[in-house]
Motif scaffolding. Sequence first.
Motif, short mmCIF file in Angstrom:
data_model
loop_
_atom_site.label_atom_id
_atom_site.label_comp_id
_atom_site.label_asym_id
_atom_site.label_seq_id
_atom_site.Cartn_x
_atom_site.Cartn_y
_atom_site.Cartn_z
N ILE A 335 39.29 38.53 44.66
CA ILE A 335 39.07 39.96 44.42
C ILE A 335 37.74 40.23 43.73
O ILE A 335 37.42 41.39 43.41
N ILE A 336 36.96 39.19 43.48
CA ILE A 336 35.64 39.38 42.85
C ILE A 336 34.73 40.28 43.68
O ILE A 336 34.04 41.14 43.12
N PRO A 337 34.67 40.14 45.01
CA PRO A 337 33.82 41.06 45.79
C PRO A 337 34.16 42.54 45.57
O PRO A 337 33.26 43.39 45.50
N TYR A 338 35.43 42.86 45.47
CA TYR A 338 35.85 44.24 45.22
C TYR A 338 35.31 44.72 43.87
O TYR A 338 34.74 45.82 43.77
N GLU A 339 35.50 43.91 42.84
CA GLU A 339 35.05 44.29 41.50
C GLU A 339 33.53 44.39 41.44
O GLU A 339 32.98 45.27 40.75
N SER A 340 32.84 43.52 42.17
CA SER A 340 31.37 43.55 42.17
C SER A 340 30.84 44.80 42.83
O SER A 340 29.84 45.39 42.38
N ILE A 341 31.48 45.23 43.91
CA ILE A 341 31.05 46.46 44.58
C ILE A 341 31.25 47.67 43.66
O ILE A 341 30.40 48.57 43.61
N CYS A 342 32.33 47.66 42.92
CA CYS A 342 32.58 48.77 41.98
C CYS A 342 31.52 48.84 40.89
O CYS A 342 31.17 49.93 40.41
N ARG A 343 31.00 47.67 40.49
CA ARG A 343 29.96 47.65 39.44
C ARG A 343 28.56 47.87 40.00
O ARG A 343 27.62 48.14 39.24
N ALA A 344 28.39 47.75 41.31
CA ALA A 344 27.06 47.88 41.93
C ALA A 344 26.65 49.34 42.07
O ALA A 344 27.47 50.26 41.93
N LYS A 345 25.39 49.55 42.40
CA LYS A 345 24.87 50.90 42.64
C LYS A 345 25.04 51.26 44.11
O LYS A 345 24.09 51.59 44.83
N LEU A 358 32.58 49.17 52.36
CA LEU A 358 33.95 49.65 52.48
C LEU A 358 34.81 48.65 53.26
O LEU A 358 35.98 48.43 52.94
N LEU A 359 34.22 48.03 54.28
CA LEU A 359 34.95 47.01 55.04
C LEU A 359 35.32 45.82 54.15
O LEU A 359 36.43 45.28 54.23
N ILE A 360 34.38 45.41 53.31
CA ILE A 360 34.65 44.29 52.40
C ILE A 360 35.74 44.66 51.41
O ILE A 360 36.67 43.88 51.16
N MET A 361 35.65 45.87 50.86
CA MET A 361 36.66 46.31 49.88
C MET A 361 38.03 46.42 50.53
O MET A 361 39.05 46.08 49.91
N ASN A 362 38.06 46.87 51.76
CA ASN A 362 39.34 47.02 52.46
C ASN A 362 40.01 45.65 52.66
O ASN A 362 41.23 45.54 52.55
N ARG A 363 39.22 44.62 52.92
CA ARG A 363 39.80 43.29 53.13
C ARG A 363 40.28 42.66 51.82
O ARG A 363 41.25 41.90 51.80
N THR A 364 39.63 42.98 50.72
CA THR A 364 40.02 42.39 49.44
C THR A 364 41.30 43.00 48.88
O THR A 364 41.80 42.53 47.85
N VAL A 365 41.80 44.06 49.51
CA VAL A 365 43.09 44.62 49.08
C VAL A 365 44.18 43.56 49.22
O VAL A 365 45.15 43.53 48.46
N TYR A 366 44.02 42.65 50.19
CA TYR A 366 44.97 41.56 50.41
C TYR A 366 44.28 40.26 50.00
O TYR A 366 43.57 39.64 50.81
N PRO A 367 44.44 39.84 48.75
CA PRO A 367 43.73 38.64 48.28
C PRO A 367 44.19 37.38 48.99
O PRO A 367 45.31 37.29 49.48
N CYS A 368 43.29 36.41 49.06
CA CYS A 368 43.64 35.12 49.65
C CYS A 368 44.67 34.42 48.75
O CYS A 368 44.63 34.55 47.52
N LYS A 369 45.55 33.68 49.36
CA LYS A 369 46.63 33.06 48.59
C LYS A 369 47.02 31.73 49.20
O LYS A 369 46.77 31.46 50.38
N ILE A 370 47.64 30.91 48.36
CA ILE A 370 48.24 29.65 48.80
C ILE A 370 49.76 29.81 48.67
O ILE A 370 50.26 30.26 47.65
N THR A 371 50.48 29.46 49.73
CA THR A 371 51.93 29.62 49.70
C THR A 371 52.62 28.28 49.89
O THR A 371 52.03 27.31 50.38
#
Length: 401
Positions: A335-345, A358-371
Amino acid sequence: MTNEKHAWPSQYYTIPRLYLSLAGIWPYGKLRNRYMCFVPMFTCCFSVVIPQSLYIINNSLNIDEIFESLPSVIISIIFSFKVANMMINNEKIKMCFETIKADWLSLNTDIEKAILQRQTMYGRHMTIFYTVLMYMTALFYLIKPVIITLLEDEMANTTKSRISGISKLPFLVDYGEKLNYYFYPIMIHCYLGVFAHIFCTIAVDTLYYILVQHVCGIFAIIGHALENINEYTDATDNLHSQLNTTQDDYNKALNCLRRHLHVIEFADLIESMFTKILLISVSLNMICGSICGIRVIMNLSNARDIVAPLAIYVAQLSHMFLQFWQAQFLLDYSIIPYESICRAKWYKTSIKCQKLLLLIMNRTVYPCKITAGKILILSIESFGTVLKTSMSYLTVLRSFQ
């Protein structure tokens, strides 16, 4: 790969490479050499399950004997399944290392190299720690005959054959009447089983650690690039400079989007490799931990009988915690890309660039996971749940005593 050994810092992956080679699952070796390593390793790892199981069957009416011998059977099954599953997924291992090499070669700035190097070094430290932990656990098994000899006076009520036989082996095994006649070959077989278990689990788990940390490093690089989008907008004075900056921001965002899709695919590849292993490992480790916990509680006043179960309990708990902890890293870093976009100009970039963000932020809504088997998402929170479940099993099993 060896021709390009100076193109990327392969020295960070020395421990996984060494143990993957010993286990016969290093994907860059010749097929014949790999099988020459894999077959003996898997045979030593799994063959000890047969006499261990026979011991349980022949002592099925003795709950104490079952609790004493069952953890080692579970460990043998887990480690054998690990190395067999990795051999089946050998092509995926090769894809992972090819991806790692390509990622290192794609780095453009010293800052990006420093970020990935930091995460890779952290993964290397994890592999060293885990290797030492596994060898320390094996040491408790290998010094068991010494402990038995030193405490022989306390075993006065035990038969002579048991003192000289089963109790001097790292596992409780049943070879029938052949035990006393072929004691030393049986002892060698059991000790080879211990080393095979150690080599197999180090090979598989250290691979898991370095792959996850590499993915985390790429997410951190993407986040750094996104956070610095439009960094120099305020310094531009003319229209031409502003147009160049806008185009640079768009190219940077497009590159981040491509990298983001690439690292998501890599994370999915890692998850597909380890999901079955983690399902077997988590499920059986809960049972193993509960049984070892009972034995530790029951033998608090007996130094002779507490060493082995305590070593297994600490090792399996640490082993399971590290698996969940690494998965938590992946959840946090994805979720770092999402947080970085929020802090960017981002509001100073062009509409085209904002759409990419927006495409990047939309994909980070579902974080990568190990199951674990597509059933349980590994995280620190789920580790607490598993630990509670294990304690519940311990309470239930304790009632049988």
